[in-house]
Structures are given as structure tokens and as C-alpha cells.
Design a protein around this motif. Sequence first.
Motif, PDB file in Angstrom:
ATOM      1  N   PHE A  31      12.305   5.333  -7.885  1.00 13.76           N
ATOM      2  CA  PHE A  31      12.452   3.890  -7.733  1.00 13.76           C
ATOM      3  C   PHE A  31      13.791   3.539  -7.106  1.00 13.76           C
ATOM      4  CE2 PHE A  31       9.644   4.561 -11.340  1.00 13.76           C
ATOM      5  CZ  PHE A  31       8.599   3.667 -11.086  1.00 13.76           C
ATOM      6  N   VAL A  32      13.774   2.449  -6.331  1.00 12.16           N
ATOM      7  CA  VAL A  32      14.997   1.784  -5.898  1.00 12.16           C
ATOM      8  C   VAL A  32      14.854   0.302  -6.249  1.00 12.16           C
ATOM      9  CG1 VAL A  32      15.411   3.421  -4.012  1.00 12.16           C
ATOM     10  CG2 VAL A  32      14.180   1.292  -3.557  1.00 12.16           C
ATOM     11  N   ALA A  33      15.978  -0.399  -6.256  1.00 15.41           N
ATOM     12  CA  ALA A  33      15.953  -1.830  -6.556  1.00 15.41           C
ATOM     13  C   ALA A  33      15.540  -2.612  -5.330  1.00 15.41           C
ATOM     14  CB  ALA A  33      17.325  -2.285  -7.037  1.00 15.41           C
ATOM     15  N   GLY A  34      14.544  -3.476  -5.477  1.00 15.67           N
ATOM     16  CA  GLY A  34      14.127  -4.356  -4.398  1.00 15.67           C
ATOM     17  C   GLY A  34      14.708  -5.745  -4.568  1.00 15.67           C
ATOM     18  N   PRO A  35      14.356  -6.674  -3.682  1.00  9.24           N
ATOM     19  CA  PRO A  35      14.892  -8.035  -3.776  1.00  9.24           C
ATOM     20  C   PRO A  35      14.573  -8.720  -5.106  1.00  9.24           C
ATOM     21  CG  PRO A  35      13.881  -7.678  -1.640  1.00  9.24           C
ATOM     22  CD  PRO A  35      13.540  -6.481  -2.479  1.00  9.24           C
ATOM     23  N   ARG A  36      13.353  -8.444  -5.640  1.00  5.39           N
ATOM     24  CA  ARG A  36      12.952  -9.098  -6.886  1.00  5.39           C
ATOM     25  C   ARG A  36      12.252  -8.160  -7.858  1.00  5.39           C
ATOM     26  NH1 ARG A  36       9.966 -14.610  -5.074  1.00  5.39           N
ATOM     27  NH2 ARG A  36       9.887 -14.871  -7.342  1.00  5.39           N
ATOM     28  N   HIS A  37      12.212  -6.866  -7.559  1.00  2.59           N
ATOM     29  CA  HIS A  37      11.472  -5.928  -8.399  1.00  2.59           C
ATOM     30  C   HIS A  37      11.857  -4.505  -8.003  1.00  2.59           C
ATOM     31  CE1 HIS A  37       9.266  -6.056  -4.627  1.00  2.59           C
ATOM     32  NE2 HIS A  37       8.795  -4.863  -4.934  1.00  2.59           N
ATOM     33  N   ARG A  38      11.411  -3.539  -8.790  1.00  2.00           N
ATOM     34  CA  ARG A  38      11.610  -2.138  -8.422  1.00  2.00           C
ATOM     35  C   ARG A  38      10.566  -1.714  -7.399  1.00  2.00           C
ATOM     36  NH1 ARG A  38      12.157   2.063 -13.165  1.00  2.00           N
ATOM     37  NH2 ARG A  38      10.020   1.389 -13.544  1.00  2.00           N
ATOM     38  N   ILE A  39      11.018  -0.924  -6.446  1.00  2.00           N
ATOM     39  CA  ILE A  39      10.125  -0.392  -5.416  1.00  2.00           C
ATOM     40  C   ILE A  39       9.888   1.081  -5.721  1.00  2.00           C
ATOM     41  CG2 ILE A  39       9.806   0.061  -2.958  1.00  2.00           C
ATOM     42  CD1 ILE A  39      11.847  -2.239  -2.471  1.00  2.00           C
ATOM     43  N   ALA A  40       8.638   1.460  -5.871  1.00  2.00           N
ATOM     44  CA  ALA A  40       8.273   2.840  -6.172  1.00  2.00           C
ATOM     45  C   ALA A  40       7.984   3.602  -4.891  1.00  2.00           C
ATOM     46  CB  ALA A  40       7.053   2.876  -7.087  1.00  2.00           C
ATOM     47  N   TYR A  41       8.324   4.873  -4.889  1.00  2.00           N
ATOM     48  CA  TYR A  41       8.025   5.728  -3.748  1.00  2.00           C
ATOM     49  C   TYR A  41       7.916   7.163  -4.220  1.00  2.00           C
ATOM     50  CZ  TYR A  41      12.927   7.213  -3.849  1.00  2.00           C
ATOM     51  OH  TYR A  41      14.134   7.737  -4.240  1.00  2.00           O
ATOM     52  N   ARG A  42       7.296   7.974  -3.396  1.00  2.00           N
ATOM     53  CA  ARG A  42       7.253   9.422  -3.594  1.00  2.00           C
ATOM     54  C   ARG A  42       7.720  10.066  -2.298  1.00  2.00           C
ATOM     55  NH1 ARG A  42       3.625   7.085  -6.839  1.00  2.00           N
ATOM     56  NH2 ARG A  42       3.257   7.988  -8.917  1.00  2.00           N
ATOM     57  N   ARG A  43       8.348  11.218  -2.418  1.00  2.00           N
ATOM     58  CA  ARG A  43       9.049  11.783  -1.266  1.00  2.00           C
ATOM     59  C   ARG A  43       8.829  13.291  -1.204  1.00  2.00           C
ATOM     60  NH1 ARG A  43      15.397  10.146  -0.226  1.00  2.00           N
ATOM     61  NH2 ARG A  43      15.520  10.740   1.998  1.00  2.00           N
ATOM     62  N   ALA A  44       8.605  13.803  -0.015  1.00  2.00           N
ATOM     63  CA  ALA A  44       8.410  15.245   0.176  1.00  2.00           C
ATOM     64  C   ALA A  44       8.746  15.609   1.608  1.00  2.00           C
ATOM     65  CB  ALA A  44       6.975  15.648  -0.147  1.00  2.00           C
ATOM     66  N   GLY A  45       9.195  16.855   1.817  1.00  2.00           N
ATOM     67  CA  GLY A  45       9.448  17.353   3.159  1.00  2.00           C
ATOM     68  C   GLY A  45      10.903  17.207   3.563  1.00  2.00           C
ATOM     69  N   THR A  46      11.189  17.732   4.751  1.00  2.00           N
ATOM     70  CA  THR A  46      12.532  17.639   5.322  1.00  2.00           C
ATOM     71  C   THR A  46      12.406  17.255   6.793  1.00  2.00           C
ATOM     72  OG1 THR A  46      12.512  20.007   5.870  1.00  2.00           O
ATOM     73  CG2 THR A  46      13.487  19.375   3.756  1.00  2.00           C
ATOM     74  N   GLY A  47      13.485  16.692   7.304  1.00  2.00           N
ATOM     75  CA  GLY A  47      13.499  16.277   8.699  1.00  2.00           C
ATOM     76  C   GLY A  47      13.860  14.812   8.804  1.00  2.00           C
ATOM     77  N   HIS A  48      13.496  14.205   9.930  1.00  2.00           N
ATOM     78  CA  HIS A  48      13.780  12.792  10.126  1.00  2.00           C
ATOM     79  C   HIS A  48      12.978  11.972   9.123  1.00  2.00           C
ATOM     80  CE1 HIS A  48      15.408   9.583  12.717  1.00  2.00           C
ATOM     81  NE2 HIS A  48      14.348   8.903  12.304  1.00  2.00           N
ATOM     82  N   PRO A  49      13.569  10.956   8.483  1.00  2.00           N
ATOM     83  CA  PRO A  49      12.814  10.161   7.505  1.00  2.00           C
ATOM     84  C   PRO A  49      11.657   9.403   8.152  1.00  2.00           C
ATOM     85  CG  PRO A  49      14.983   9.201   7.903  1.00  2.00           C
ATOM     86  CD  PRO A  49      14.974  10.532   8.572  1.00  2.00           C
ATOM     87  N   LEU A  50      10.555   9.367   7.425  1.00  2.00           N
ATOM     88  CA  LEU A  50       9.324   8.725   7.875  1.00  2.00           C
ATOM     89  C   LEU A  50       8.729   7.971   6.690  1.00  2.00           C
ATOM     90  CD1 LEU A  50       6.839   8.189   9.662  1.00  2.00           C
ATOM     91  CD2 LEU A  50       6.044  10.490   9.132  1.00  2.00           C
ATOM     92  N   VAL A  51       8.649   6.650   6.808  1.00  5.29           N
ATOM     93  CA  VAL A  51       8.103   5.813   5.744  1.00  5.29           C
ATOM     94  C   VAL A  51       6.633   5.536   6.021  1.00  5.29           C
ATOM     95  CG1 VAL A  51       8.236   3.561   4.613  1.00  5.29           C
ATOM     96  CG2 VAL A  51      10.338   4.762   5.247  1.00  5.29           C
ATOM     97  N   LEU A  52       5.797   5.730   4.999  1.00  2.53           N
ATOM     98  CA  LEU A  52       4.367   5.438   5.083  1.00  2.53           C
ATOM     99  C   LEU A  52       4.075   4.161   4.311  1.00  2.53           C
ATOM    100  CD1 LEU A  52       2.843   8.985   4.366  1.00  2.53           C
ATOM    101  CD2 LEU A  52       3.495   7.995   6.574  1.00  2.53           C
ATOM    102  N   LEU A  53       3.395   3.210   4.963  1.00  3.37           N
ATOM    103  CA  LEU A  53       3.065   1.921   4.369  1.00  3.37           C
ATOM    104  C   LEU A  53       1.546   1.789   4.284  1.00  3.37           C
ATOM    105  CD1 LEU A  53       5.635  -0.276   6.344  1.00  3.37           C
ATOM    106  CD2 LEU A  53       5.923   0.793   4.097  1.00  3.37           C
ATOM    107  N   HIS A  54       1.045   1.617   3.093  1.00  4.56           N
ATOM    108  CA  HIS A  54      -0.382   1.757   2.811  1.00  4.56           C
ATOM    109  C   HIS A  54      -1.170   0.465   3.007  1.00  4.56           C
ATOM    110  CE1 HIS A  54      -0.116  -0.464  -0.983  1.00  4.56           C
ATOM    111  NE2 HIS A  54       1.024   0.168  -1.210  1.00  4.56           N
ATOM    112  N   PRO A  55      -2.511   0.573   2.977  1.00  6.03           N
ATOM    113  CA  PRO A  55      -3.372  -0.603   3.124  1.00  6.03           C
ATOM    114  C   PRO A  55      -3.440  -1.460   1.859  1.00  6.03           C
ATOM    115  CG  PRO A  55      -4.471   1.385   3.916  1.00  6.03           C
ATOM    116  CD  PRO A  55      -3.265   1.820   3.145  1.00  6.03           C
ATOM    117  N   LEU A  56      -4.076  -2.609   2.029  1.00  3.78           N
ATOM    118  CA  LEU A  56      -4.327  -3.563   0.967  1.00  3.78           C
ATOM    119  C   LEU A  56      -5.047  -2.914  -0.214  1.00  3.78           C
ATOM    120  CD1 LEU A  56      -4.630  -6.604  -0.007  1.00  3.78           C
ATOM    121  CD2 LEU A  56      -6.798  -6.598   1.268  1.00  3.78           C
ATOM    122  N   ALA A  57      -4.593  -3.260  -1.429  1.00  2.93           N
ATOM    123  CA  ALA A  57      -5.270  -2.902  -2.678  1.00  2.93           C
ATOM    124  C   ALA A  57      -5.285  -1.402  -2.953  1.00  2.93           C
ATOM    125  CB  ALA A  57      -6.695  -3.448  -2.706  1.00  2.93           C
ATOM    126  N   LEU A  58      -4.400  -0.661  -2.293  1.00  2.93           N
ATOM    127  CA  LEU A  58      -4.282   0.769  -2.545  1.00  2.93           C
ATOM    128  C   LEU A  58      -2.828   1.069  -2.919  1.00  2.93           C
ATOM    129  CD1 LEU A  58      -6.633   1.960   0.336  1.00  2.93           C
ATOM    130  CD2 LEU A  58      -7.137   1.886  -2.114  1.00  2.93           C
TER     131      LEU A  58
END
Length: 284
Positions: A8-35
Motif C-alpha cells: 500500500f501507498v497513501a493516496g489523496p483520500r485512501h490507501r492505494i493497493a498494488y502488487r509488484r513483481a519483476g525487474t527493469g523499467h517500471p510498468l503500471v497496469l491499470l485494470h478494467p471496471l469492476a475487477l
Amino acid sequence: MPESDPLFVAGPRHRIAYRRAGTGHPLVLLHPLALSGAVWGGFARLLSDSFDVIAADARGHGDSGWDGGPFSVDDLADDVAALLDGLGLGSAHVVGMSMGGSTAISFAARHPGRAGGMVLADTTAWYGQDAVTTWEARARGVLAAPRESQVAFQADRWFTEEFRRRNPREVNRVVGIFLRTDSLAHAQACRALGAMDARGLLPAITARTLVVTGEEDYATPPDMGKAIADGVPDGSARVLGSLRHLSLVEDPGLAGVTAEFLSAGFLTTGFPTTGFPTTGKAGA
């Protein structure tokens, strides 16, 4: 990407959850609605061979917090900026699918220089003249019906009939994520998508952008993807044969072309999908 407890990191109004794996240039994945970020499955695992993959959960989805108040797609984009801030990252590549692609558009335009390269799948910058009414009706339907009764509608949009028949385990995995999604957050995200009109943001996007759309995607048809590519200064579009709305989940092998595009900066030959037409500026 292996299953693991969320970070978790702190967001503007809530905690933001993430999972992380791998090495190299950072790549953020943003998922679809309701998933949630868990939806990426094999696609994320393949990308983690080449990138530092960060699969985020949108506000109110997965393990991310939500205060119950209204939010917009721009708010979701600001959450992405807060995630990068919390991880000490100035920028990252971004892959967004459906709602995640719309979020990526806002993020790239409103936070200049923070999106390195982008691959957007099965998404749009605008749902059309009737979007507010249509998505409000969708939100009310989400709240009125048990989540289990909504599964058939969702699965038909997500995956082709052949995929559903041959890969019931993967379909059930995604359905499980959907069933765990809070209906109130789902409904609010519907309203956010209905209110979105990011067409005016497209010219401000400096990131090299590839937009891919499943040929059979009737939620966000290929013309919507082409409109994004036409509006972004360095944009291109591709249509993926025999895929629907969750194209990158249905064909995780598309991680290969995603990695190629993000690493090289240009789409070269050898796109690993057979029999699909090209469209957009790069396909001319």
C-alpha cells in the motif's frame, strides 16, 4: 505475476493497493471496471520477465480504499500519480485496459512526462452523446441485481464464446474477481465513465501510444480505439482478431508485443496475432 499480499501507498483520500513483481523499467497496469489488479494473470507474469510490473487496484476495487464518495476518471488518474509518488518513481510505462485505459489517458495528459509509453486496450476517451444516461442506468442495474445474476452479461462481453468454452478455469478466475468487487464502488465507477469526455486531452499526450482493440469488442468497438490513436500526436491503433473486451487476458501472449512496443518505442513486424486488420496512423 505471483499471488501475494497487497502492498500500500497513501493516496489523496485512501490507501492505494498494488502488487509488484519483476525487474527493469517500471510498468503500471491499470485494470478494467469492476475487477482488480489480480485480473492480469499470465499477461502480467510474462511482462515481469522484462519490467518492474506494478499492478494497481483502482479506488474502491480490490484492496484499495474508498471513502464512499463520488469520484471521476480524473480522480483515478490522480491516484496513479500518487502511487508513483509513494513508490518514489518519477515516471513509468502504463498499460490500461477498458476503464484502466481511460484512466491512463487522463493520467498521461494531466501529469505530463510521467507516462513513458502507453499501451491501451479495449478502451475509449468518450462513450458518446448518451453516455451519462446509459451509464446511470448501468449503475442502477449494478445496485439492483445480485452480483451473481450479472455474471452472464459480463462474461459474454469479456471473452469470445470459444474462449469461454475452452478455458472455463480462467473465466471463473475473472468472475471470482468480479464477484468480490463492491457493488457501490462498481456503480460509482459506472457514473465516472458516463461523465468522462477526455477527447480534449488527447493532443496533450506526449507518450508514444499504441491502442489495441478486440475485433469482437462490442463494449468499446475498434472505432473508439482508432479515435484515441488519431487524437494522440504519436498514436497508432491495431485491431486484434477473434478477441473481445478483455483482449490482454484472453491472449496473454500479447505481452510480447507490449514489451516490444514499450522497449523499442516503435511497433515493428511480427505482431503475434493472425488475421487481423490494421487501422490508425501506423497502419496506413
